[in-house]
Design a protein around this motif. Structure first.
Motif, PDB file in Angstrom:
ATOM      1  N   TYR A 123     148.675 140.835  40.258  1.00 43.98           N
ATOM      2  CA  TYR A 123     148.611 141.967  41.070  1.00 43.98           C
ATOM      3  C   TYR A 123     147.403 142.804  40.909  1.00 43.98           C
ATOM      4  O   TYR A 123     147.207 142.742  40.008  1.00 43.98           O
ATOM      5  CB  TYR A 123     149.526 143.004  40.433  1.00 43.98           C
ATOM      6  N   SER A 124     147.277 143.325  42.126  1.00 41.16           N
ATOM      7  CA  SER A 124     145.576 143.921  42.168  1.00 41.16           C
ATOM      8  C   SER A 124     146.619 145.664  42.832  1.00 41.16           C
ATOM      9  O   SER A 124     146.524 145.740  44.505  1.00 41.16           O
ATOM     10  CB  SER A 124     145.108 143.572  43.056  1.00 41.16           C
ATOM     11  N   GLY A 125     145.897 146.367  42.239  1.00 38.85           N
ATOM     12  CA  GLY A 125     146.084 147.492  42.513  1.00 38.85           C
ATOM     13  C   GLY A 125     144.997 148.518  41.603  1.00 38.85           C
ATOM     14  O   GLY A 125     144.454 147.885  40.591  1.00 38.85           O
ATOM     15  N   ARG A 126     145.093 149.703  41.620  1.00 37.35           N
ATOM     16  CA  ARG A 126     144.089 150.334  41.174  1.00 37.35           C
ATOM     17  C   ARG A 126     144.966 152.114  41.912  1.00 37.35           C
ATOM     18  O   ARG A 126     145.365 152.734  42.363  1.00 37.35           O
ATOM     19  CB  ARG A 126     143.399 150.806  41.678  1.00 37.35           C
ATOM     20  N   ALA A 127     144.305 152.981  40.602  1.00 30.95           N
ATOM     21  CA  ALA A 127     145.259 154.399  40.660  1.00 30.95           C
ATOM     22  C   ALA A 127     143.913 155.531  40.372  1.00 30.95           C
ATOM     23  O   ALA A 127     142.828 154.840  39.320  1.00 30.95           O
ATOM     24  CB  ALA A 127     146.196 154.694  40.329  1.00 30.95           C
ATOM     25  N   LYS A 128     143.617 156.570  41.452  1.00 28.84           N
ATOM     26  CA  LYS A 128     142.892 157.736  40.380  1.00 28.84           C
ATOM     27  C   LYS A 128     143.017 158.726  40.734  1.00 28.84           C
ATOM     28  O   LYS A 128     144.587 159.187  41.581  1.00 28.84           O
ATOM     29  CB  LYS A 128     142.194 157.446  41.665  1.00 28.84           C
ATOM     30  N   ILE A 129     143.571 160.222  39.863  1.00 30.72           N
ATOM     31  CA  ILE A 129     144.277 161.933  39.455  1.00 30.72           C
ATOM     32  C   ILE A 129     142.353 162.321  39.971  1.00 30.72           C
ATOM     33  O   ILE A 129     141.823 161.528  39.198  1.00 30.72           O
ATOM     34  CB  ILE A 129     144.911 161.730  39.081  1.00 30.72           C
ATOM     35  N   VAL A 130     143.070 163.408  40.017  1.00 30.17           N
ATOM     36  CA  VAL A 130     142.379 164.989  40.403  1.00 30.17           C
ATOM     37  C   VAL A 130     142.883 165.645  39.430  1.00 30.17           C
ATOM     38  O   VAL A 130     143.291 165.905  40.249  1.00 30.17           O
ATOM     39  CB  VAL A 130     141.677 165.074  42.210  1.00 30.17           C
ATOM     40  N   VAL A 131     141.682 165.936  38.610  1.00 35.69           N
ATOM     41  CA  VAL A 131     142.539 166.946  37.898  1.00 35.69           C
ATOM     42  C   VAL A 131     141.400 168.948  38.153  1.00 35.69           C
ATOM     43  O   VAL A 131     140.571 168.405  37.700  1.00 35.69           O
ATOM     44  CB  VAL A 131     142.687 166.926  36.586  1.00 35.69           C
ATOM     45  N   ASP A 132     142.724 169.891  38.275  1.00 41.60           N
ATOM     46  CA  ASP A 132     141.647 171.123  38.162  1.00 41.60           C
ATOM     47  C   ASP A 132     142.038 171.135  36.690  1.00 41.60           C
ATOM     48  O   ASP A 132     142.588 171.243  35.388  1.00 41.60           O
ATOM     49  CB  ASP A 132     142.928 171.991  38.567  1.00 41.60           C
ATOM     50  N   THR A 133     140.627 171.980  36.255  1.00 37.74           N
ATOM     51  CA  THR A 133     140.282 171.492  34.771  1.00 37.74           C
ATOM     52  C   THR A 133     140.790 173.214  34.332  1.00 37.74           C
ATOM     53  O   THR A 133     140.873 173.247  33.216  1.00 37.74           O
ATOM     54  CB  THR A 133     138.653 170.987  34.429  1.00 37.74           C
ATOM     55  N   SER A 134     140.459 173.498  34.958  1.00 42.43           N
ATOM     56  CA  SER A 134     140.958 175.139  34.560  1.00 42.43           C
ATOM     57  C   SER A 134     142.126 175.365  34.663  1.00 42.43           C
ATOM     58  O   SER A 134     143.211 176.130  33.268  1.00 42.43           O
ATOM     59  CB  SER A 134     139.887 176.346  35.918  1.00 42.43           C
ATOM     60  N   ALA A 135     143.473 174.676  35.279  1.00 42.94           N
ATOM     61  CA  ALA A 135     144.270 175.572  35.406  1.00 42.94           C
ATOM     62  C   ALA A 135     145.475 173.430  34.292  1.00 42.94           C
ATOM     63  O   ALA A 135     146.804 173.543  34.346  1.00 42.94           O
ATOM     64  CB  ALA A 135     145.749 175.603  36.104  1.00 42.94           C
ATOM     65  N   ASP A 136     144.470 172.908  34.343  1.00 45.95           N
ATOM     66  CA  ASP A 136     145.073 171.685  34.013  1.00 45.95           C
ATOM     67  C   ASP A 136     146.308 171.026  34.498  1.00 45.95           C
ATOM     68  O   ASP A 136     147.319 170.752  33.809  1.00 45.95           O
ATOM     69  CB  ASP A 136     145.606 171.484  32.363  1.00 45.95           C
ATOM     70  N   ILE A 137     145.771 170.661  35.947  1.00 43.52           N
ATOM     71  CA  ILE A 137     147.291 170.036  37.018  1.00 43.52           C
ATOM     72  C   ILE A 137     146.405 169.734  37.941  1.00 43.52           C
ATOM     73  O   ILE A 137     145.735 168.944  37.813  1.00 43.52           O
ATOM     74  CB  ILE A 137     147.780 171.713  38.116  1.00 43.52           C
ATOM     75  N   LEU A 138     147.218 168.764  38.717  1.00 43.80           N
ATOM     76  CA  LEU A 138     146.779 167.367  39.475  1.00 43.80           C
ATOM     77  C   LEU A 138     146.977 168.348  40.743  1.00 43.80           C
ATOM     78  O   LEU A 138     147.333 169.123  41.632  1.00 43.80           O
ATOM     79  CB  LEU A 138     147.509 166.411  39.694  1.00 43.80           C
ATOM     80  N   LEU A 139     145.564 168.444  41.195  1.00 42.34           N
ATOM     81  CA  LEU A 139     144.988 168.214  43.186  1.00 42.34           C
ATOM     82  C   LEU A 139     144.786 167.033  43.667  1.00 42.34           C
ATOM     83  O   LEU A 139     145.925 167.441  45.132  1.00 42.34           O
ATOM     84  CB  LEU A 139     143.831 169.318  43.090  1.00 42.34           C
ATOM     85  N   GLY A 140     144.855 166.159  42.967  1.00 41.90           N
ATOM     86  CA  GLY A 140     145.378 164.539  44.499  1.00 41.90           C
ATOM     87  C   GLY A 140     145.379 163.879  42.662  1.00 41.90           C
ATOM     88  O   GLY A 140     144.986 163.519  42.444  1.00 41.90           O
TER      89      GLY A 140
END
Length: 478
Positions: free
Chosen positions: A410-427
């Motif tokens: 299996y080959s896959g990859r993941a990435k999250i983008v975090v708003d550091t000021s609110a500590d929530i996901l942007l993408g």
């Protein structure tokens, strides 16, 4: 109902794709209001017959074949091309929209065949007949494929996405012009069905709006499948032997010669050329000038009302308003539009989130059904930084118990983008086999602005690929 339309309705929708259908249904739901959909082709629109549904019907067999070949103990020999095409034909109901018409009529929506054209405030002309809307007119005409101004290209009668999704003959060699979603998905199924494929990509990467690792993985997978991808290259001229309109999805004449320019300058001989170089608004025949608008995309506010038309009677949903060119986002807009029309018709205030389209700004989910799939929602790292956010990112391989069980190697990859000021996901972006099924969890996290501390308590079931969520959180903590 569809054969004898009246002259007046509460709501008239021009364009009978999924967005138009949803707008009409929501605008009259639970009331005695009337609605009509004006459609010049098939009720159900581009998605049902020429885009989402047939393309996924062509892609799915290849995905399943690859999965079977990656699982010990399964003898997976290959595809029956005729059976795949027959399955696709069943999915599009052989271009018979009678089922959709039945749905409309049972939903108290009149279906009016013909080209709808604005004729003034709340007025729509269809085939010499003028219809009047008491409350609203909704534009849902979508977009059409663009054919670049390349010498000889139009004369060669190239395939567009409609031909590619409804192919009845598999080209021995196909040249695809473009590097976006349609181009990449078309290359995937054409290669799977046995075509030699060459892609001419004007830019330096496929899927220009995706995260870099996603673009690279799709490009590598296409190359491994035998697709020749020529970056920074575009057609300079096209010639064809005896071009002929043989019908949708059939080879349109003799051999095609494509002369290229850019990083790769050569002459390419092919059986067919497929244009997947963007789309433009289907508004030429819409009569926008009659209501003071210029031809082109119709700008709307968050209620989906046309910005430059007073009176809150004209709306636009889906591709025609230059929003995300995705069926699910068009339907999302249409649901809100229908609710807004209903509220205004009943004199109710437009209070509450349900009356404003907000997800189509920075919270859009999308799956590209290549092999591997690319699933994303919200902002990429580049887009988030460009928008002024302070961000942190985590990018890791998908290597959990569930992925090792899903298939060998299996080959896959993941990435999250975090708003550091609110500590929530942007993408978030995921790449891998069947990865589209992970997307909705990410969409909920992005739209709901769920704090990462809260996501620690959303425990992924074991052993599933969704355990990657835990690995992403652990990687950020460390």
């Amino acid at each position: 109902m569809s054969s004898e339309p009246s002259g007046e309705y509460d709501v008239i929708v021009i364009g009978g794709g999924p967005a138009g259908e949803n707008a009409a249904a929501y605008a009259i739901a639970g009331s005695d209001r009337t609605a009509a959909i004006v459609e010049q082709e098939l009720l159900g629109g581009e998605c049902s017959y020429w885009a989402c549904m047939p393309s996924k019907a062509l892609l799915r067999p290849g995905h399943l074949l690859a999965a079977a070949r990656a699982m010990p103990g399964i003898d997976a020999k290959g595809l029956d091309v005729e059976a795949v095409l027959a399955h696709r034909d069943r999915i599009v109901h052989n271009h018979d929209d009678s089922g959709q018409v039945d749905w409309a009529e049972h939903s108290r929506i009149a279906v009016i065949r013909g080209v709808g054209r604005l004729a003034g405030e709340r007025l729509v002309e269809v085939g010499g007949r003028t219809l009047r809307a008491r409350h609203a007119v909704v534009l849902a005409t979508g977009t059409r494929a663009r054919v670049p101004e390349v010498p000889g290209l139009r004369d060669a009668l190239p395939w567009t996405s409609r031909d590619a999704t409804n192919l009845h003959e598999v080209p021995g060699h196909a040249v695809i012009v473009g590097g976006g979603v349609v181009a990449c998905e078309s290359a995937t199924w054409l290669a799977t069905l046995g075509s030699e494929v060459t892609m001419l990509v004007r830019g330096k990467a496929l899927l220009a709006n995706a995260e870099p690792f996603a673009r690279e993985r799709v490009a590598s997978a296409l190359a491994e499948a035998g697709v020749r991808v020529l970056f920074e290259t575009e057609p300079e001229s096209v010639t064809r032997t005896e071009p002929k309109d043989t019908g949708e999805g059939r080879i349109h004449g003799g051999a095609v010669t494509v002369r290229t320019r850019g990083a790769h300058t050569e002459s390419i001989e092919a059986d067919e050329i497929v244009v997947a170089a963007g789309r433009g608004p289907a508004t030429v025949e819409l009569g926008l000038a009659a209501v003071g608008l210029a031809d082109g995309y119709v700008e709307v506010d968050d209620h989906l009302s046309a910005r430059d038309v007073p009176g809150d009677w004209l709306y636009a949903v889906g591709d025609v308003n230059h929003g995300p060119a995705l069926t699910h986002m068009g339907k999302y807009q249409a649901r809100i539009c229908g609710d807004v029309i209903a509220a205004r018709a009943e004199g109710r205030p437009l209070d509450g989130a349900r009356y404003a389209a907000t997800a189509d700004h920075e919270q859009v989910p999308q799956v590209v059904f290549t092999s591997p799939e690319v699933a994303s929602v919200g902002l990429t790292e580049e887009a988030a930084r460009r928008a002024g956010y302070d961000v942190d990112t985590v990018e890791i391989d998908i290597a959990v118990a569930g992925s090792s069980l899903a298939r060998e190697n299996y080959s896959g990859r993941a990435k999250i983008v975090v708003d550091t000021s609110a500590d929530i996901l942007l993408g978030a972006t995921f790449v891998g086999p069947e990865i589209g099924e992970l997307l909705h969890a990410a969409t909920i996290a992005v739209v709901g602005k769920v704090p990462l501390d809260t996501l620690w308590h959303a425990v992924p079931a074991y052993p599933t690929v969704s355990e990657i969520w835990l690995r992403l959180l652990e990687a950020r903590r460390s």
